[in-house]
Design a protein around this motif. Structure first.
Motif, PDB file in Angstrom:
ATOM      1  N   HIS A  93      -7.162  -1.197  -5.120  1.00 58.06           N
ATOM      2  CA  HIS A  93      -7.133   0.170  -5.654  1.00 58.06           C
ATOM      3  C   HIS A  93      -6.531   0.201  -7.055  1.00 58.06           C
ATOM      4  N   ASP A  94      -5.626  -0.714  -7.347  1.00 56.83           N
ATOM      5  CA  ASP A  94      -5.049  -0.784  -8.693  1.00 56.83           C
ATOM      6  C   ASP A  94      -6.069  -1.276  -9.710  1.00 56.83           C
ATOM      7  N   TRP A  95      -7.105  -1.926  -9.225  1.00 53.88           N
ATOM      8  CA  TRP A  95      -8.211  -2.402 -10.068  1.00 53.88           C
ATOM      9  C   TRP A  95      -9.407  -1.446  -9.945  1.00 53.88           C
ATOM     10  N   ASP A 134       0.817  -1.210   0.000  1.00 47.09           N
ATOM     11  CA  ASP A 134       0.000   0.000   0.000  1.00 47.09           C
ATOM     12  C   ASP A 134       0.856   1.268   0.000  1.00 47.09           C
ATOM     13  N   VAL A 135       1.779   1.334  -0.934  1.00 43.01           N
ATOM     14  CA  VAL A 135       2.681   2.485  -1.039  1.00 43.01           C
ATOM     15  C   VAL A 135       2.103   3.580  -1.926  1.00 43.01           C
ATOM     16  N   GLY A 136       0.837   3.447  -2.313  1.00 40.78           N
ATOM     17  CA  GLY A 136       0.263   4.302  -3.343  1.00 40.78           C
ATOM     18  C   GLY A 136       0.066   5.764  -3.015  1.00 40.78           C
ATOM     19  N   ASP A 153      -1.962  -2.060  -4.250  1.00 42.51           N
ATOM     20  CA  ASP A 153      -2.352  -0.687  -3.934  1.00 42.51           C
ATOM     21  C   ASP A 153      -1.140   0.221  -4.124  1.00 42.51           C
ATOM     22  N   ASN A 154      -0.553   0.077  -5.313  1.00 41.24           N
ATOM     23  CA  ASN A 154       0.661   0.820  -5.646  1.00 41.24           C
ATOM     24  C   ASN A 154       0.374   2.273  -6.001  1.00 41.24           C
TER      25      ASN A 154
END
Length: 408
Positions: free
Chosen positions: A137-139, A60-62, A94-95
């Motif tokens: 979140h990437d999706w 989760d570094v996004g 969650d990049n």
């Protein structure tokens, strides 16, 4: 008489919740250690043990800072310097917040690319191997159009790193994908978002996946694990299988009393009783990203049925924005999701360690076959770019002596 009874009960309940709220705030950012691990600082690898390989798991570094001041990225740079030739950084999904990588022209595109470029520039500055996998979140937060969003991010990362194996499993397929990191250390990657995704998701050779039925995934996973009982297996995924935090159904007292703070942090409007409806719903029925949701629950059950057959697995996920470790049935389950955000994590339960602080887990593999886990956390107060170690523990497993060399 009834009136006084109701008043007394109300006052006592309010006093209890207020006391719990204050205690929660007091101890919230302090680490929890299981009693057997309180003296963890005395434990460390033997002096004659040589580190063979190191793996950093960042989840989760996004929402990283893009101006060079991000503490987690600074810690990652120092970890790269410590492991110049034998290291892998795994980004657990969650990049990019909030909705992954949208198309050009979107209001989120500039921010999304700036954040992703910040991460990519850090990993390109060293010689370590970067591996990205996708999260909800990437999706597009699991909604319609998420498949295209994920493919766009995959293409961007692969192009930037010039490595088709830098984004796994490829094409949004469930996996499993494997990478042999060192002799005796295998990385296995699963795309858990596939199970909870609401919109289009890939399956079959037409989408670049190796099978047409999800049951084949479970057969392949079990086959890989069965053929590799002679080595330690690091399983990387986005969704945790054990968690003392939000997605595991754990909520703060504040969320029960002031539920509107979920919408805005300043909405301190007390709604006792009514405020508990939302946490209870998430705990009992769950959103798509919660363990209690039927899709997540079904996936978790099937994975654990397979993992419980073995005793050489370290499963690492993100999703919840904190740091957690569980040791269950001779396997280890880690939550490393505070790469750019933090959120509440409950102490105790089946956890051996929990902490609400920015950071990530590192797995170090030594020439004597031992694996040591380190929890590295940011130290912004002292401007310590290297960070601090908040927990260290040897992760013991039972492996079988290899009778005959097998291919992964």
């Amino acid at each position: 008489m009834l009136f006084y009874f109701i008043v007394i009960i109300s006052v006592c309940s309010l006093a209890f919740f207020l006391f719990s709220f204050l205690e929660e705030r007091k101890y919230r950012n302090k680490p929890y250690y299981k009693l057997a691990d309180v003296g963890w600082r005395k434990g460390c690898p033997p002096a004659d043990a040589q580190k063979v390989y190191s793996v950093a798991f960042l989840g989760d570094v996004g929402a990283v800072a893009t101006d060079g001041t991000d503490p987690v990225m600074q810690m990652l740079e120092h970890w790269q310097q410590e492991n110049p030739t034998a290291g892998t950084a795994v980004f657990l999904g969650d990049n990019i917040y909030p909705v992954g990588l949208p198309p050009q022209g979107s209001m989120h595109y500039e921010t999304a690319t700036a954040r992703l470029n910040t991460i990519l520039n850090v990993v390109k500055s060293g010689a370590i191997r970067p591996v990205f996998l996708s999260g909800n979140h990437d999706w597009n937060k699991g909604r319609k159009g998420g498949y295209e969003q994920m493919l766009r991010q995959q293409e961007y990362v692969v192009e930037a790193l010039q490595d088709k194996n830098s984004y796994l499993p490829p094409n949004g397929c469930p996996g499993p994908s494997t990478v042999q990191l060192a002799d005796g250390l295998l990385l296995l990657i699963i795309n858990t978002q596939w199970w909870v995704q609401r919109g289009e998701k890939p399956m079959g050779t037409k989408n670049g996946c190796s099978y047409d039925d999800i049951e084949q995934f479970y057969l392949e996973l079990n086959k890989i694990l069965r053929r590799n009982t002679h080595q330690r297996i690091l399983v990387a995924a986005h969704h945790p299988l054990y968690s003392n935090a939000l997605h595991g159904g754990k909520f703060t007292i504040k969320q029960h009393i002031f539920p509107l703070t979920a919408a805005h942090k300043r909405f301190y409007i007390p709604l006792p009783i009514f405020g508990s409806l939302y946490p209870f719903y998430r705990k009992l029925f769950g959103a798509y990203e919660d363990m209690s949701h039927r899709k997540y629950k079904r996936m978790r059950k099937r994975l654990l049925q397979i993992f419980h057959r073995y005793s050489n697995i370290i499963y690492v996920a993100g999703h919840d924005h904190n740091l957690q470790h569980f040791e269950i049935r001779k396997n280890h389950y880690i939550v490393s999701g505070s790469g750019s955000k933090t959120s509440f994590v409950k102490k105790g339960g089946r956890a051996t360690f929990t902490l609400e602080q920015l950071g990530f887990f590192v797995i170090n593999y030594y020439d004597n076959g031992a694996i040591w886990m380190e929890t590295r956390v940011a130290d912004t107060e002292n401007n310590n770019k290297r960070g601090n170690i908040a927990f260290r523990k040897e992760l013991k497993s039972t492996i079988q002596v290899q009778q005959e060399k097998m291919e992964v």
